[in-house]
Structures are given as C-alpha cells and as structure tokens.
Design a protein around this motif. Structure first.
Motif, PDB file in Angstrom:
ATOM      1  N   UNK A   1       0.835  -1.203   0.000  1.00 43.56           N
ATOM      2  CA  UNK A   1       0.000   0.000   0.000  1.00 43.56           C
ATOM      3  C   UNK A   1       0.867   1.248   0.000  1.00 43.56           C
ATOM      4  N   UNK A   2       1.898   1.266   0.841  1.00 41.87           N
ATOM      5  CA  UNK A   2       2.763   2.435   0.921  1.00 41.87           C
ATOM      6  C   UNK A   2       3.581   2.620  -0.356  1.00 41.87           C
ATOM      7  N   UNK A   3       4.043   1.527  -0.936  1.00 36.00           N
ATOM      8  CA  UNK A   3       4.806   1.638  -2.179  1.00 36.00           C
ATOM      9  C   UNK A   3       3.941   2.182  -3.309  1.00 36.00           C
ATOM     10  N   UNK A   4       2.695   1.704  -3.390  1.00 32.36           N
ATOM     11  CA  UNK A   4       1.785   2.194  -4.427  1.00 32.36           C
ATOM     12  C   UNK A   4       1.505   3.678  -4.250  1.00 32.36           C
ATOM     13  N   UNK A   5       1.368   4.118  -2.989  1.00 32.79           N
ATOM     14  CA  UNK A   5       1.127   5.538  -2.732  1.00 32.79           C
ATOM     15  C   UNK A   5       2.353   6.375  -3.074  1.00 32.79           C
ATOM     16  N   UNK A   6       3.536   5.866  -2.759  1.00 36.90           N
ATOM     17  CA  UNK A   6       4.764   6.615  -3.050  1.00 36.90           C
ATOM     18  C   UNK A   6       5.002   6.762  -4.547  1.00 36.90           C
ATOM     19  N   UNK A   7       4.585   5.763  -5.319  1.00 44.18           N
ATOM     20  CA  UNK A   7       4.788   5.836  -6.760  1.00 44.18           C
ATOM     21  C   UNK A   7       3.935   6.925  -7.408  1.00 44.18           C
TER      22      UNK A   7
ATOM     23  N   UNK B   1      -0.380  10.296   3.777  1.00 44.65           N
ATOM     24  CA  UNK B   1      -1.057  10.284   5.079  1.00 44.65           C
ATOM     25  C   UNK B   1      -2.409   9.565   5.009  1.00 44.65           C
ATOM     26  N   UNK B   2      -3.140   9.731   3.898  1.00 42.28           N
ATOM     27  CA  UNK B   2      -4.435   9.064   3.764  1.00 42.28           C
ATOM     28  C   UNK B   2      -4.271   7.545   3.756  1.00 42.28           C
ATOM     29  N   UNK B   3      -3.206   7.072   3.092  1.00 38.96           N
ATOM     30  CA  UNK B   3      -2.955   5.631   3.053  1.00 38.96           C
ATOM     31  C   UNK B   3      -2.533   5.110   4.424  1.00 38.96           C
ATOM     32  N   UNK B   4      -1.733   5.904   5.135  1.00 38.84           N
ATOM     33  CA  UNK B   4      -1.343   5.518   6.496  1.00 38.84           C
ATOM     34  C   UNK B   4      -2.582   5.451   7.392  1.00 38.84           C
ATOM     35  N   UNK B   5      -3.467   6.413   7.237  1.00 44.51           N
ATOM     36  CA  UNK B   5      -4.701   6.419   8.025  1.00 44.51           C
ATOM     37  C   UNK B   5      -5.539   5.174   7.738  1.00 44.51           C
ATOM     38  N   UNK B   6      -5.641   4.805   6.463  1.00 47.03           N
ATOM     39  CA  UNK B   6      -6.425   3.626   6.092  1.00 47.03           C
ATOM     40  C   UNK B   6      -5.837   2.362   6.708  1.00 47.03           C
ATOM     41  N   UNK B   7      -4.515   2.194   6.596  1.00 51.21           N
ATOM     42  CA  UNK B   7      -3.870   1.013   7.162  1.00 51.21           C
ATOM     43  C   UNK B   7      -3.956   1.007   8.685  1.00 51.21           C
ATOM     44  N   UNK B   8      -3.851   2.175   9.287  1.00 51.43           N
ATOM     45  CA  UNK B   8      -3.972   2.273  10.743  1.00 51.43           C
ATOM     46  C   UNK B   8      -5.385   1.893  11.182  1.00 51.43           C
ATOM     47  N   UNK B   9      -6.375   2.273  10.392  1.00 54.45           N
ATOM     48  CA  UNK B   9      -7.760   1.895  10.695  1.00 54.45           C
ATOM     49  C   UNK B   9      -7.945   0.392  10.632  1.00 54.45           C
TER      50      UNK B   9
ATOM     51  N   UNK C   1      -5.927  17.882   6.077  1.00 54.76           N
ATOM     52  CA  UNK C   1      -5.447  18.633   4.933  1.00 54.76           C
ATOM     53  C   UNK C   1      -5.307  17.721   3.720  1.00 54.76           C
ATOM     54  N   UNK C   2      -5.625  18.246   2.585  1.00 51.15           N
ATOM     55  CA  UNK C   2      -5.467  17.514   1.333  1.00 51.15           C
ATOM     56  C   UNK C   2      -4.324  18.135   0.532  1.00 51.15           C
ATOM     57  N   UNK C   3      -3.385  17.285   0.131  1.00 48.00           N
ATOM     58  CA  UNK C   3      -2.254  17.759  -0.642  1.00 48.00           C
ATOM     59  C   UNK C   3      -2.446  17.399  -2.105  1.00 48.00           C
ATOM     60  N   UNK C   4      -2.210  18.347  -2.942  1.00 47.53           N
ATOM     61  CA  UNK C   4      -2.329  18.118  -4.375  1.00 47.53           C
ATOM     62  C   UNK C   4      -1.026  17.535  -4.918  1.00 47.53           C
TER      63      UNK C   4
END
Length: 306
Positions: A178-184, A214-222, A302-305
C-alpha cells in the motif's frame, strides 16, 4: 425529484435496506438485548433468559482474566502496531528509492500475506519455534548462542511475544504494498526540487513523502485497529491451554463465554455465559466506534495536491 425517479430509487434500494436490517441490524440489537440477561446457552429459548440488568457489564470489568485480555489487546495494538508501521514504511521507502533485485524483495516480503493464517501459524509453531529442530534453535546453535537456542518459544512464558512476532511478520507485506503504491504516485519533480534546495533524505521523507501518503497511512492504521480489537485466530491457536492468560484477547474471551473453553462430541463444556459474551461484544463495538472517532481526530484533514 420526479415521482417515477423516486419509485425507481425505492425499488432498487428497498432490497438492500431490507437485507441490511435482517442480516446486520437485527443481530446487533439482539446482542445488545442479550447482554442484559443471563443466558445459559446460545440456543436457549427467550423465555428462559433471566434479566440481570447491568450485572454482566459490572461483573465483566471486575474479572481479572478480562482485564488481562484487554491488556494483551493493547500490547498487540501498540507494540505490534509500532513495529509493523515502522518496518513497513522503512522497507517501502527503501524499495521505492530503488535497490538491487527490488521486485524480488518486495514479493518475498509480501508472500506471507497471501498465505492463509492457519498455515502461517502452523509454520511458525511447528517449524520456526520448534524446540527440537526449529529454525530459531538451529540458527542460535550455529551462532553459539545456546541460551537463546534453549528458549521454549511456545511455552506459556514466551507464547505472547512469539505470537506477536509471527503476527507482525505476516502483517508487514500488506502495508508495504500500500505504501509503495502511494509513493509511486508522488511526482518525481517534487523530489528533484527538494534535492536542488539541499534537502536531505530524512527531510524529504518527513516533509514530502509522509504527508502525501497520510491518507494511506490512516487507512492502514484503521484496518490495524479493527484487526487488533477483533484479534482471535492467532490468540486461539497459540494458546497453550484454553483461556490461557498469556495469549487471550477480548474476542477469544468472548468465544469462551459463549461456546465454552472446549466442545466435546456430546455437549458444550459447562461454565458458559452467553449474556456475558454478548456484553463483551457490545464493549468491543463501542471501543471500535471510539477508536474510529479518535483516528479521525489524530490524522490531519489537509489535502495535498500531487
């Protein structure tokens, strides 16, 4: 809204709403109701229930075994969560930056995630932790660490931490992907601009990469939070004896209250208290709702573009 369109919405939504009420809402309400009664068996007729009010809840929190199970759950959540998130973030960052045979390492780390938990538990208990020929025993003996080689990893003394290590090992792969996909998805221009401004790898990670995923971290933390609250299978299999305080969790304790510590070929073991089990279910549900609310407060909105 036009009448025809409204009728169409009702026609399509009604089956879903009815199915939800039957399959979810009714069992929830039934469980809440049952938690206020003393029920000897889960299949007992309604007229045999004995109303006890809040006694099940008061008695539950006064029980030492339940407090131990709650402590075990919090240890899994905190210690296991810290290990899984830090290790998975580290490997995701390293593999994302590029390393020799990166795809191979990624697949090897992810492999335990796709194997059924029962199979993984069997591998850990019968082969990795085996006190006669296990992997850890062999490795430690080869290194001359006889004290570590002699540790009975599946005994009551070490069962909890052995279980936690195995569970964390099998949880890292899913977070990693999940984190790798988000970083890409982060544009390379951001990293290049940061390097040109003299930013170090650490600053780039904490100032650019981490906020953007951060959104992906939040999802995995949930998912991790929900999994810890409902932690059951690993606790059950790693238990040396039924209701073992070393590995018991609230979900496992709830199972014992509803179905007994063991089931023979003739009848369920005595000592069940279905009302108490229902009370545990209600408590876990409330903890889940509170945890979700807390997660929404902790993580930034916060939402980052990109």
């Amino acid at each position: 809204m036009k009448k025809g369109l409204r009728r169409m919405y009702l026609a399509f939504l009604s089956p879903v709403v009815i199915a939800f009420l039957i399959a979810y809402l009714y069992p929830v309400l039934r469980t809440v109701q049952m938690s206020f009664f003393e029920v000897s068996d889960i299949s007992a007729a309604r007229d045999t229930w004995e109303f006890v009010g809040l006694y099940n809840y008061v008695d539950l929190f006064s029980r030492q075994l339940f407090r131990v199970s709650f402590k075990n759950m919090m240890l899994i959540f905190l210690a296991g969560g810290a290990a899984v998130f830090l290790i998975s973030l580290f490997f995701a960052w390293v593999l994302h930056k590029g390393m020799f045979m990166g795809n191979l390492w990624r697949n090897l780390i992810y492999l335990p995630t796709v194997i059924t938990p029962v199979a993984m538990i069997t591998v850990w208990t019968q082969y990795a932790y085996n006190s006669r020929y296990g992997l850890l025993k062999t490795v430690f003996e080869t290194l001359g660490l006889d004290g570590l080689a002699a540790i009975p990893w599946t005994s009551t003394q070490y069962a909890f931490w052995s279980m936690l290590i195995a569970f964390c090992f099998c949880s890292i792969g899913g977070n990693l992907l999940v984190y790798m996909a988000a970083m890409k998805k982060i544009p390379d221009d951001l990293f290049e601009a940061a390097f040109m401004d003299g930013a170090t790898e650490g600053k780039i990670f904490f100032r650019i990469t981490l906020p953007l995923i951060a959104d992906n971290v939040k999802t995995q933390f949930t998912f991790w939070t929900i999994g810890c609250i409902g932690f059951f299978l690993w606790s059950r299999v790693f238990s040396v004896v039924p209701s073992d305080p070393t590995t018991i969790t609230p979900a496992s304790y709830m199972y014992d209250q509803i179905f007994g510590t063991s089931i023979s070929s003739n009848a369920v073991a005595s000592g069940t208290n279905v009302g108490m089990g229902a009370a545990i279910g209600v408590v876990l549900c409330l903890i889940t709702v509170a945890a979700m609310a807390l997660i929404n407060l902790i993580f930034p909105k916060e939402k980052y573009e990109m």
